[in-house]
Design an enzyme around this catalytic site. Structure first.
Site: not given
Ligand code: 3PG
Length: 217
Positions: A50, A54, A138
């Site tokens: 994934e 961003r 999710k």
């Molecule tokens: C996110 O979208 O940042 C994910 O949920 C990852 O979260 P994490 O950094 O707590 O694993």
């Protein structure tokens, strides 16, 4: 990992979730690095990746993985609009993950042929996603929004939904989530630490992926 899964065929959301215990949530800024990272994760047994939308380079990173690492499946995370869904599909993403759910995002993913894992944190959001036919969701942000206790509570009224909890999951607490019958896999950024990426420490990332694959489901 299902060795019989034909990676080049269209995948369902459930197949994306079932491939490994963890879907790594990845932030990338460099297409070359993206390819090396994808190879390191595949070497550790993780193929469903994934890549979050961003950074300005995220789409180029998805494209680079899709072109150069056929043994991985590049997906897009942080898909928040129909435009995001269209753009990531054009870049070669094979699945999408969203931090929340809207009908427009669901429809755009369908139109683009992208299996979607919609983000939910409340019963109403689960019902909205279910109304549109999404049964694999999710749970985000999983730890902050109620953790394993919330998933246990949902297993009654939403017994037909399968979850990928994401947000606050670490190597220390992943097993507690994975032991739940309504959890297929978890998502998390811990497999791709920013320092390891910056150093180009692909071995560390392969080791983290391998450890994650050994977690019981
Ligand atoms: C996110 O979208 O940042 C994910 O949920 C990852 O979260 P994490 O950094 O707590 O694993």
């Amino acid at each position: 990992m299902d060795v019989n899964l034909e990676l080049s065929s269209p995948l369902s959301a459930l197949q994306v979730m079932q491939d490994a215990s963890v879907i790594p949530v990845i932030v990338l800024t460099d297409a070359r690095q993206a390819v090396l990272l994808a190879r390191a994760l595949v070497a550790g047994g993780i193929r469903m990746l994934e890549v979050t939308l961003r950074t300005p380079q995220a789409l180029a990173c998805i494209e680079a993985i899709a072109r150069n690492v056929p043994e991985a499946v590049a997906g897009a995370g942080t898909v928040r609009s129909a435009a995001d869904a269209q753009a990531c599909a054009m870049a070669g993403a094979r699945f999408a993950v969203s931090p929340g759910y809207t009908h427009a995002v669901g429809q755009a993913c369908r139109d683009a042929g992208l299996p979607l894992l919609p983000g939910v944190a409340t019963g109403s959001e689960i019902m909205a996603a279910q109304e549109d036919g999404f049964m694999e969701l999710k749970f985000f942000p999983a730890l902050q929004a109620g953790g394993p206790a919330m998933l246990k509570a949902w297993s009654g009224p939403f017994g037909d939904v399968r979850f990928c909890p994401t947000g606050g999951i670490t190597v220390a607490n992943a097993a507690e989530f994975l032991a739940l019958p309504n959890v297929v896999c978890v998502g998390g950024s811990w497999l791709t630490p920013a320092e390891a990426l910056a150093r180009g420490d692909w071995e560390q990332i392969t080791t983290l992926a391998r450890q994650a694959c050994q977690m019981r489901r």
